[in-house]
Design a protein around this motif. Structure first.
Motif, PDB file in Angstrom:
ATOM      1  N   VAL A 250       0.857  -1.191   0.000  1.00 55.46           N
ATOM      2  CA  VAL A 250       0.000   0.000   0.000  1.00 55.46           C
ATOM      3  C   VAL A 250       0.895   1.242   0.000  1.00 55.46           C
ATOM      4  CG1 VAL A 250      -1.680   1.318   1.337  1.00 55.46           C
ATOM      5  CG2 VAL A 250      -1.876  -1.191   1.171  1.00 55.46           C
ATOM      6  N   PHE A 251       0.620   2.161  -0.936  1.00 56.18           N
ATOM      7  CA  PHE A 251       1.456   3.356  -1.079  1.00 56.18           C
ATOM      8  C   PHE A 251       0.520   4.574  -1.131  1.00 56.18           C
ATOM      9  CE2 PHE A 251       4.945   5.410  -3.969  1.00 56.18           C
ATOM     10  CZ  PHE A 251       5.302   6.256  -2.934  1.00 56.18           C
ATOM     11  N   GLY A 252       0.472   5.256  -0.006  1.00 57.39           N
ATOM     12  CA  GLY A 252      -0.456   6.388   0.110  1.00 57.39           C
ATOM     13  C   GLY A 252       0.273   7.712   0.280  1.00 57.39           C
ATOM     14  N   ALA A 253      -0.476   8.799   0.162  1.00 56.45           N
ATOM     15  CA  ALA A 253       0.098  10.137   0.318  1.00 56.45           C
ATOM     16  C   ALA A 253      -0.728  10.932   1.324  1.00 56.45           C
ATOM     17  CB  ALA A 253       0.136  10.869  -1.020  1.00 56.45           C
ATOM     18  N   MET A 254      -0.053  11.813   2.067  1.00 55.26           N
ATOM     19  CA  MET A 254      -0.687  12.541   3.170  1.00 55.26           C
ATOM     20  C   MET A 254      -1.452  13.771   2.661  1.00 55.26           C
ATOM     21  SD  MET A 254      -1.408  12.570   6.306  1.00 55.26           S
ATOM     22  CE  MET A 254      -0.327  11.494   7.286  1.00 55.26           C
ATOM     23  N   PHE A 255      -2.488  13.506   1.888  1.00 54.10           N
ATOM     24  CA  PHE A 255      -3.348  14.616   1.471  1.00 54.10           C
ATOM     25  C   PHE A 255      -4.554  14.660   2.402  1.00 54.10           C
ATOM     26  CE2 PHE A 255      -0.920  14.056  -2.489  1.00 54.10           C
ATOM     27  CZ  PHE A 255      -0.381  15.334  -2.535  1.00 54.10           C
TER      28      PHE A 255
END
Lengths: 374, 374
Positions: free
Chosen positions: A121-126
């Motif tokens: 899982v590769f997420g971004a802090m938006f």
């Protein structure tokens, strides 16, 4: 379907300066039940002493190789995002990346190319994607409630920063240290929401003040004009020099005008779409009757904690990510294109030529008299 | 000093279509005590029959030569402003000109050059200068209450027009007939207020939709970006295609932010000018304390009647004009420059090269398939 009980994900935080320490405390305070703070990494001995009882590594590589964590949250200076994210993904770790996911488009592409294992899982802090106001705006746009979008005006100038802020790190607001100013540090959220709600534009012509308000070399004042594939136009204005700032988003669409400002979302809804009315009315000076619509929204959502819990849910339960890292390239491309347009004083077409921007940025770094990050 | 009693000025109105007839009725209804409607001129026999008892001429030259009037109000299609104004001034008449004073800068210069006799009063119908909101904004700016201006954002899109409006005359919204669209017909008021309040900018880069919303050849959608000599920036947006429209003027200045919208003027006043605060504060994330200031203003002033009464007062008592015709060249120069920038897709520096724009406009007229004014 009821979720099965499970252990929290063992998370390592890489970089425990201001934001990293904030995230660590939120997890230690139990605000993100799905995550357990299993390790931290920071080059600073003082910071490594911040969380007694939590294993602390002097460098990211040590943490990543330790086997102590299943996932990492990367909260380091921008330029390190691509190498650290790549290292973590290659080590088989899930990754949550602070914004921006990288400094420039070519580096984003390199980083995203490292995400080859679909199980990771590769997420971004938006985190602003959790704000119910912006969720509602996006839902209204995507459901067609506004009809075709014609014009957007977003004044997002409530990012005031003092000179003292810019003095908190020699790398701050330098081409070598951050790779940009307000667009790379403060505004990635707004640029992400912009493309999340409206999609990507066709072209941009932008005007930047570089060090207009502060003794810095990067942009601290931006006016950008966009055109979209459907001929919609947009103006996006931001600055770290204005006080008191404004955060006002006006959307003009066939079905009316939506305005977000000061925790209020208001829709002046045309009974007849404006262009249809213009075509069919027999009255030279008439306009469509409107409804005044308000939305019962309060609060600004779960923000960072919600993004982190969603990250855990994605790892454990396969929940869809609120902000997949691969969508993080768009806000970087917008920021890069705005800067390139302002530097060259010309219109930049999307998609941006990633290599051309990388060359331009390297030239800026070479010419820079400012310090590199320590 | 008490004004001496005097006879009203004998006025002729040239052009009694929509606006001309409106002015005539206002004078006949006694709303402008200083003026007496002494004659009208119009090519249309039906319109000449509108005001029984008032001498009516079939052409302007007849009225001007008649000796029946001391002053004329010119309310004819834009291109006739320069020849008619010149004719009236040369005949020794005072002149009040409807906006725009002419279609393009070179024609404005020719018209203003005809004003050689300082005893003749030559005014322009910028009635929005009588609006107490705009007067207050101008006073605040000029008195330095806002400190140095940094950024302006004026969204003035409440000029919605239906296709039926554009069908009311074959000359409407053509290069040959009006010489432009929203900038020449609806927006001269706002462009005049813009320069009246802020002065003239240094340069503009603009983006126009030509026939974006209506089946017309001229601009009906405009986004213009300006820079001022002090580096202040401005965005000016207008359209005749948006419903419901917006009229919101935001001024960011060192002393705070002034917002005019929906009959409210609000000033968020910084206790310390923002740049001084940025320089002197030791807190990275602080901002100056603000006062919320409101102004007890109601109504929108005397508008056309006040401008006409002021014209009479200038003639009889030497009162200073609210809007001298010579100031009318600025809004035309702004409009011309916006169009030229959009056509050429380049920045236009002020002052505008008047001859260059005239050539460009003539080329547009030559290429036009639309009818000339009848």
């Amino acid at each position: 379907m009821k979720k099965l009980p499970s252990s929290p994900v063992r998370l390592g935080i890489i970089g425990i300066g201001g934001m990293g320490a904030h995230h660590a405390r939120a997890i230690l305070d139990g605000k993100v039940p799905g995550l357990e703070l299993a390790a931290v990494a920071d080059a600073s001995p003082e910071r490594r002493a911040l969380f007694p009882g939590i294993p602390a590594f002097a460098d990211a590589a040590g943490l990543i190789a330790s086997g102590a964590v299943q996932a990492v949250l990367i909260v380091t200076p921008h330029y390190s995002h691509t190498p650290l994210g790549t290292m973590a993904l290659k080590a088989g770790l899930h990754v949550m990346m602070e914004k921006p996911i990288s400094v420039h488009k070519a580096d984003c592409e390199r980083l995203l190319a490292a995400h080859t294992d679909p199980r990771l899982v590769f997420g971004a802090m938006f985190n602003q994607r959790t704000d119910p106001f912006f969720r509602k705006i996006r839902d209204l746009v995507r459901a067609g409630e506004l009809g075709e979008i014609r014009r957007i005006n977003w004044i997002i100038t409530d990012w005031f920063r003092t000179d003292s802020y810019y003095g908190t790190g020699g790398w701050r607001a330098t081409w070598a240290g951050e790779g940009g100013g307000v667009l790379l540090n403060q505004c990635p959220h707004n640029l992400d929401l912009f493309q999340w709600i409206f999609g990507m534009p066709s072209r941009v012509q932008a005007f930047c003040g570089f060090g207009r308000y502060h003794n810095i070399e990067v942009e601290d004042d931006v006016t950008a004009y966009f055109e979209f594939p459907n001929r919609a136009t947009a103006v996006f204005i931001t600055s770290t020099g204005e006080a008191p700032g404004t955060n006002r988003l006006e959307i003009t669409a066939e079905r009316g005008r939506l305005i977000y400002e000061k925790d209020t979302l208001r829709f002046d809804r045309n009974e007849v779409p404006m262009s249809e009315f213009a075509r069919t009315s027999k009255e030279p000076f008439s306009a469509p009757p409107t409804w005044e619509v308000r939305f019962p929204i309060s609060g600004h959502g779960g923000q960072h904690s919600e993004i982190l819990q969603n990250f855990s849910d994605a790892i454990i339960h396969g929940a869809p990510l609120i902000a997949p890292a691969k969508e993080g390239i768009h806000s970087v491309e917008l920021a890069n294109s705005i800067i390139l347009s302002a530097l060259r004083k010309q219109t930049i077409e999307f998609p941006l030529d990633a290599k051309a921007y990388e060359r331009e940025l390297k030239a800026l770094i070479t010419k820079s008299k400012k310090t590199r990050p320590s």
